[in-house]
Every structure is written in structure tokens, then in C-alpha cells.
Design a protein around this motif. Structure first.
Motif, mmCIF file in Angstrom:
data_model
loop_
_atom_site.group_PDB
_atom_site.id
_atom_site.type_symbol
_atom_site.label_atom_id
_atom_site.label_comp_id
_atom_site.label_asym_id
_atom_site.label_seq_id
_atom_site.Cartn_x
_atom_site.Cartn_y
_atom_site.Cartn_z
ATOM 1 N N LYS A 8 52.633 7.656 10.744
ATOM 2 C CA LYS A 8 51.742 8.158 11.796
ATOM 3 C C LYS A 8 52.036 7.551 13.159
ATOM 4 C CE LYS A 8 47.670 9.301 10.383
ATOM 5 N NZ LYS A 8 47.583 10.759 10.662
ATOM 6 N N SER A 9 52.598 6.349 13.192
ATOM 7 C CA SER A 9 52.833 5.645 14.459
ATOM 8 C C SER A 9 54.151 6.009 15.118
ATOM 9 C CB SER A 9 52.792 4.135 14.223
ATOM 10 O OG SER A 9 53.869 3.731 13.390
ATOM 11 N N VAL A 10 55.004 6.787 14.448
ATOM 12 C CA VAL A 10 56.369 7.030 14.926
ATOM 13 C C VAL A 10 56.403 8.155 15.957
ATOM 14 C CG1 VAL A 10 58.736 7.633 14.269
ATOM 15 C CG2 VAL A 10 57.317 6.266 12.706
ATOM 16 N N GLY A 11 56.973 7.855 17.126
ATOM 17 C CA GLY A 11 57.258 8.882 18.113
ATOM 18 C C GLY A 11 58.719 9.281 18.044
ATOM 19 N N VAL A 12 59.040 10.456 18.571
ATOM 20 C CA VAL A 12 60.430 10.913 18.585
ATOM 21 C C VAL A 12 61.232 9.978 19.482
ATOM 22 C CG1 VAL A 12 61.999 12.791 19.181
ATOM 23 C CG2 VAL A 12 59.738 13.303 18.227
ATOM 24 N N PRO A 13 62.298 9.330 18.963
ATOM 25 C CA PRO A 13 63.042 8.344 19.749
ATOM 26 C C PRO A 13 63.693 8.948 20.987
ATOM 27 C CG PRO A 13 63.557 8.150 17.406
ATOM 28 C CD PRO A 13 62.783 9.421 17.578
ATOM 29 N N GLY A 14 63.695 8.188 22.089
ATOM 30 C CA GLY A 14 64.228 8.707 23.338
ATOM 31 C C GLY A 14 65.439 7.998 23.901
ATOM 32 N N ALA A 44 42.467 9.271 29.660
ATOM 33 C CA ALA A 44 43.754 9.773 30.166
ATOM 34 C C ALA A 44 44.874 9.579 29.145
ATOM 35 C CB ALA A 44 44.101 9.081 31.482
ATOM 36 N N ASN A 45 44.863 8.459 28.447
ATOM 37 C CA ASN A 45 45.954 8.116 27.529
ATOM 38 C C ASN A 45 45.643 8.541 26.093
ATOM 39 O OD1 ASN A 45 48.522 6.910 26.947
ATOM 40 N ND2 ASN A 45 47.461 5.094 26.177
ATOM 41 N N ARG A 46 44.907 9.646 25.915
ATOM 42 C CA ARG A 46 44.604 10.137 24.580
ATOM 43 C C ARG A 46 45.857 10.762 23.949
ATOM 44 N NH1 ARG A 46 42.579 13.310 28.527
ATOM 45 N NH2 ARG A 46 43.099 15.536 28.549
ATOM 46 N N VAL A 47 45.861 10.881 22.642
ATOM 47 C CA VAL A 47 46.996 11.481 21.932
ATOM 48 C C VAL A 47 47.013 12.989 22.159
ATOM 49 C CG1 VAL A 47 48.139 11.764 19.699
ATOM 50 C CG2 VAL A 47 46.774 9.699 20.133
ATOM 51 N N GLU A 48 48.196 13.534 22.455
ATOM 52 C CA GLU A 48 48.411 14.976 22.538
ATOM 53 C C GLU A 48 49.837 15.267 22.078
ATOM 54 O OE1 GLU A 48 46.532 17.023 26.129
ATOM 55 O OE2 GLU A 48 46.631 14.949 26.836
ATOM 56 N N GLY A 49 50.043 16.415 21.461
ATOM 57 C CA GLY A 49 51.356 16.786 20.973
ATOM 58 C C GLY A 49 52.378 16.882 22.099
ATOM 59 N N GLY A 50 53.537 16.224 21.912
ATOM 60 C CA GLY A 50 54.589 16.235 22.910
ATOM 61 C C GLY A 50 54.409 15.244 24.042
ATOM 62 N N PRO A 99 52.950 14.627 9.864
ATOM 63 C CA PRO A 99 53.831 15.794 10.044
ATOM 64 C C PRO A 99 54.734 15.657 11.267
ATOM 65 C CG PRO A 99 51.593 16.326 10.726
ATOM 66 C CD PRO A 99 51.539 14.958 10.132
ATOM 67 N N MET A 100 56.009 15.393 11.030
ATOM 68 C CA MET A 100 57.024 15.464 12.074
ATOM 69 C C MET A 100 58.120 16.395 11.570
ATOM 70 S SD MET A 100 59.464 12.539 13.876
ATOM 71 C CE MET A 100 58.167 11.786 14.869
ATOM 72 N N THR A 101 58.625 17.254 12.429
ATOM 73 C CA THR A 101 59.638 18.216 12.025
ATOM 74 C C THR A 101 60.954 17.920 12.733
ATOM 75 O OG1 THR A 101 59.199 19.799 13.803
ATOM 76 C CG2 THR A 101 57.815 19.953 11.814
ATOM 77 N N SER A 102 62.029 18.462 12.201
ATOM 78 C CA SER A 102 63.316 18.334 12.882
ATOM 79 C C SER A 102 63.275 19.037 14.237
ATOM 80 C CB SER A 102 64.445 18.896 12.015
ATOM 81 O OG SER A 102 64.186 20.233 11.646
ATOM 82 N N GLY A 103 62.391 20.031 14.366
ATOM 83 C CA GLY A 103 62.197 20.677 15.667
ATOM 84 C C GLY A 103 61.587 19.744 16.690
ATOM 85 N N ASP A 104 60.675 18.868 16.254
ATOM 86 C CA ASP A 104 60.130 17.852 17.159
ATOM 87 C C ASP A 104 61.254 16.985 17.714
ATOM 88 O OD1 ASP A 104 57.328 18.432 16.950
ATOM 89 O OD2 ASP A 104 57.264 17.395 15.018
#
Length: 535
Positions: free
Chosen positions: A95-101, A406-412, A216-221
Motif C-alpha cells: 500500500k505504501s509503494v509509489g511508482v518509482p521516478g 492539500a496533501n491528501r491521497v489521490e490517484g496519480g 492495486p497497482m498495474t503495469s499501466g500505472d
């Protein structure tokens, strides 16, 4: 040229690239990759970062490689049974993982400023991973605090832990062949191979099927991730120009605001042994952090009143609240021009990270901060590197008393960061200092202290970094234990700071390079295992 980094082996990797004719951008990325090998608990390609880059002393360009939330994420992403999760429960797992940048950011800056081929930047890290590297005391300490059961991936346990579950001793030579193999593929196939194909599928699968907190994380993410050039956040402090990173980082604003609020005080005359000087720094930090906590977030999703926050008149009004002889009462965010109604959330813990700097023979300067957030990030490992837990930098509550945060969670969306890579320009427009730090929400305070040390106290970058730390994000003042600041606690209390506590030295880790007396000089935090090495 010169490189300053949190580990001498990573600094040496950057210097190797400089000697081969690489630019500061090339050297910074080689340093990042090497840090991924030797300091896996802090940074790497499984995370993200920010880069502030000065091309031959020109105005800086900044790059945003901050991680993004999966598109399925909502404001209650970190809720369980209708309530926000505790940080220690939310941090490990999917749940804590973001898409690496970091890789996209590396590619974006390399395309613009790189001189060597993409594949050349990977060679020092590949050798370290394949031939082996010794566990340092700092890495061993991190492993000791992070039980083997917490390293959720079997491959991570196999690299760093013994059969009895204890970490391998400091000095043990360890290898990471899976990471070496992956780096070779990434070097040969280019940055897109990180975001499309088997690696992207592996990231999505690790997150979605995590033994703890699957999400839920997808390869599209992963495929849709974009690193972005951003406008730098710059302002004048005395005769200097301070430039840093804008939103989604809070660092550029927080550093500049604290400095600008201090401008009317003669810190040089007070000097580093003055309790009044440290009191003033603490008071200015309180004001800057209050504004940071309320307003700073990902500007792609939230209107950040940055121009109002950076306005010298606004900051002069905030500075007027500071007295050299008394402490303010409870500090609240101000109301800058352009501010919308948002509410101040409860702050989230921030713990990991690494900063590094590279300068090259042409005068380019790269100041970069990279992180996977907490030690070993989410604990999930893919292809030999750890995945971040950056999404815990979001506010867990989407609103407060019906008011949006302001810093709430949102997709993307990118979570707010404290990372503060900074470049300071002198009155003639030349770079005089590049600095940054690691240590979660203490990062802006570390950078503020280092800049004051160099510009006001007239110390070398090394001595400024070595100064003891004061960190005052709210109504409590934290001073570094075992230093002369701990001895000043009675004087700070006499000025009205009732809540003064100590923090251990291991919390802090900064790096810097300065231009002084016609040459580059490096600084590395004596609290860390860092080093500054010349070409």
C-alpha cells in the motif's frame, strides 16, 4: 570536478565518470546507482528524487522525479476499519509503494545535460553489485533495527541476513547478482525498459500480491509515469540568490522562507555560539514549517499559493512575529495571497533518503536528493532493488473537520516531500554553494543551518555541516544531543522555549560542495559515512 555523497564508494563512482569526461549530470546518476548498491536502505531506482541543475552557472533547471500514487488510490487509501492506519502498519508492504521516478528523471536530465553514453553511467554500480561490497556499520545498524521478517522479500533476506535471522556483520562482503544483471539490462535497453515490460510487471505484481498490505497497482500505472521539469523556486537572501525545488517538494519554499525571515537579524554579529542566534533560527523554522504543512502539495492537483508564500512582503510580515528576546506562542500558518481554504493535517513521519552533489570541469553543478523513504522502503524487493514506501508521505486523512487537506491521497498524485536540493548563487551570478541533506522532515532545517553557517557565520561548507542541529517544526524545539546546543537548553528555555528535546546525531546526514578561494571544496556530514572526492 568533485563529488560529495553519503558513501565514499558512491562518490568514487561519480568521480570515475567525471574522469571519463562525464558531466555533473552523468556523475550524479552514477553516484545514485552506486548508492543503490552500497546504501540500499536509503535510496535507489526503486524510489524517486529531485535534481537542481546549474549549467555552467546559468539559472537552474529542476527535475521532479517524485513517485506517484496508483490511479486506483483515493483519499481513504490508508484507512483500515474506517480509521487511518498507524504509520508503522502502513509502511511495510504494497500500500505504501509509489511508482518509482528516479530512472525517468535520470533519463530526462541525461538527455539534456549528459555527455557520456547512457550505458557508461551504470558500470561502477554493476561492478559493486557483481564483485561485492562490504556492509558498513551504518548499513548494519539499519539492518539490526529492521528484523529479517520485515524484509518481506526472500531475496532481500538472502542478501543481508544470516540463517538465524541476524544481519550479517559489518565488514562482510556481500553481492547482489540480481541487481547487477538488471542494471546490465537497463544499461543496454535504455530507460523505457524500466517502465514497460518485465520490470514494470514485476513491480505491479510485487505491490498487488504483497504479503502485507497488498494494493492495486498495474503495469499501466508504471508505464504512464512521467518525470517533469519544474520551475525552480528562487529568492534573494542578503546578496545571494537561493534556488531550490518547487512543489511537490516543500523544500525550496521552506528553506527560502526561513532564511528570508532571518534576513533582518545580524546573524554574523551574533555568531554560532550565541543562544540568540539559534533561538532566531528555531523561531523562523516554526513559521516556515507551519506554512509548509498547510499549503504545500503536488501543484498538479492542488493550487499552491507559491507566489504569495514567496512574496518578500509576506515573509517580512511573518518575520515581524519573531523577537530576539522572547518566544512566540503557538504558531499558525499565515494567509498568503492566493490561498484557498485548506486545513493543516497531522504530520506524517519521514525517515530515509540520501543527498549527493557533483560538479564537473565545465562548471556544471548537480544537487540531487534521492529516497526510498523509510529504511529499506516498503521492504519489497524487485530485481535486486527495494521499492519505496513514499506514499506514507501523504496525509492519511483526506479532510479535517470537513475541510480538504492539500496533501491528501489521490490517484496519480505525488506526495509532498521535504527533500531540499539547493544551489546558492553569489552576487555576480556564480554558484558558491550546493547543498542538501537526508533525514525526513529535518531536511529543510539541515539545509537552513548549513546555509546560515556558510553565508552568515562565514564557515567552510564542511564546518557548517558539522554545526549541531536545531529543528523546530512546531511548538517543540529539538537540539542535537551531545553538542553545545544541548548545553544551551537553559538559555533557550529562558527565552521561552518550554518544550526543548534532544535528537540523536544519527538522525542527520548532509552533503555540500562550495566554491571558495578559486576552487571547489567539499563537505560531508561527520555524522555519516560520507565523503567528498576530487576528480
Amino acid at each position: 570536478g568533485m563529488v560529495s555523497a553519503a558513501d565514499p564508494r558512491a562518490a568514487a563512482a561519480g568521480v570515475e565518470i567525471l574522469r571519463e569526461g562525464g558531466s555533473a549530470a552523468d556523475a550524479a546518476f552514477a553516484t545514485l546507482l552506486a548508492l543503490n548498491v552500497v546504501e540500499p536502505q536509503s535510496s535507489g531506482i526503486g524510489g524517486g528524487g529531485y535534481l537542481v541543475y546549474a549549467d555552467k552557472g546559468a539559472a537552474p533547471v529542476t527535475f521532479d522525479g517524485r513517485e506517484t500514487a496508483p490511479h486506483a488510490a483515493t483519499g481513504t487509501w490508508f484507512y483500515k476499519n474506517g480509521q487511518p492506519m498507524e504509520f508503522d502498519d502502513a509502511q511495510p508492504g504494497g500500500k505504501s509503494v509509489g511508482v518509482p521516478g528516479n530512472v525517468r528523471m535520470m533519463a530526462l536530465a541525461h538527455q539534456r545535460f549528459g555527455k557520456l553514453p547512457w550505458a557508461a553511467l551504470f558500470q561502477p554500480a554493476i561492478r559493486l553489485a557483481r564483485d561485492g561490497f562490504k556492509i558498513t556499520p551504518r548499513l548494519h545498524n539499519s539492518l539490526s533495527k529492521y528484523p529479517a521478517t520485515g524484509a518481506l522479500s526472500f531475496e532481500a533476506r538472502a542478501i543481508f541476513y544470516q540463517a538465524d535471522g541476524q544481519p550479517k556483520p559489518a565488514g562482510t562482503l556481500v553481492r547482489n547478482p540480481a541487481f547487477a544483471n538488471f542494471l546490465e539490462q537497463l544499461a543496454a535497453r535504455g530507460p523505457d525498459s524500466f517502465y514497460v515490460g518485465p520490470n514494470a510487471q514485476a513491480i505491479a505484481a510485487a505491490v498487488s500480491n504483497a504479503p502485507h498490505n497488498p494494493a492495486p497497482m498495474t503495469s499501466g500505472d508504471v508505464a504512464s509515469y512521467e518525470a517533469k521539469p519544474r520551475p525552480p523556486v528562487c529568492g534573494k537572501y542578503r546578496v545571494y540568490r537561493i534556488c531550490g525545488m518547487g512543489p511537490s517538494s516543500s523544500g525550496g519554499f521552506t528553506v527560502f522562507a526561513a532564511l528570508k525571515q532571518l534576513e533582518r537579524f545580524d546573524l554574523s554579529a551574533l555568531g554560532p555560539q550565541s543562544p540568540t542566534a539559534w533561538h532566531l533560527i528555531a523561531e523562523s523554522e516554526r513559521l516556515a514549517y507551519a506554512d509548509r504543512d498547510k499549503y504545500l502539495a503536488d501543484e498538479d492537483f492542488v493550487r499552491v499559493p507559491l507566489a504569495g508564500l514567496m512574496d518578500p512582503a509576506y515573509l517580512a510580515g511573518r518575520s515581524a512575529l519573531i523577537s530576539p528576546t522572547a518566544t512566540m506562542g503557538s504558531v499558525h500558518a499565515g494567509t498568503p495571497a492566493g490561498a484557498e481554504i485548506v486545513c493543516t493535517p497531522e504530520p506524517q513521519p519521514e525517515r530515509g533518503t540520501s543527498h549527493f552533489i557533483a560538479v564537473d570541469r565545465w562548471g556544471d553543478v548537480a544537487s540531487e536528493t534521492s529516497t526510498i523513504e523509510s529504511s529499506f522502503g516498503s521492504g519489497l524487493m524487485v530485481n535486486g532493488y527495494y521499492l519505496n514506501n513514499e506514499l506514507t508521505d501523504f496525509s492519511f486523512r483526506p479532510e479535517k473537520n470537513g475541510c480538504p487537506v492539500a496533501n491528501r491521497v489521490e490517484g496519480g498524485k505525488r506526495p509532498r516531500s521535504s527533500m531540499s536540493p539547493t544551489i546558492v548563487y553569489g552576487p555576480e551570478g556564480q554558484v558558491v554553494l550546493a547543498v542538501g541533506a537526508a533525514g525526513g522532515s529535518t531536511i529543510p532545517a539541515q539545509v537552513i543551518k548549513a546555509i546560515v553557517g556558510v553565508l552568515d557565520f562565514r564557515l567552510s561548507a564542511q564546518d557548517a555541516i558539522a554545526l549541531p542541529m536545531i529543528y523546530s517544526p512546531a511548538d517543540t524545539v529539538y537540539v542535537e544531543s551531545g553538542t553545545f546546543l544541548e548545553g544551551m537548553i537553559p538559555q533557550l528555555k529562558a527565552l521561552g522555549h518550554s518544550g526543548v528535546r534532544t535528537l540523536p546525531a544519527a538522525t542527520f546526514k548532509a552533503n555540500a560542495i562550495e566554491w571558495a578561494n578559486g576552487r571547489w571544496s567539499g563537505g560531508a556530514d561527520p555524522r555519516s559515512e560520507g565523503a567528498a572526492l576530487s576528480e
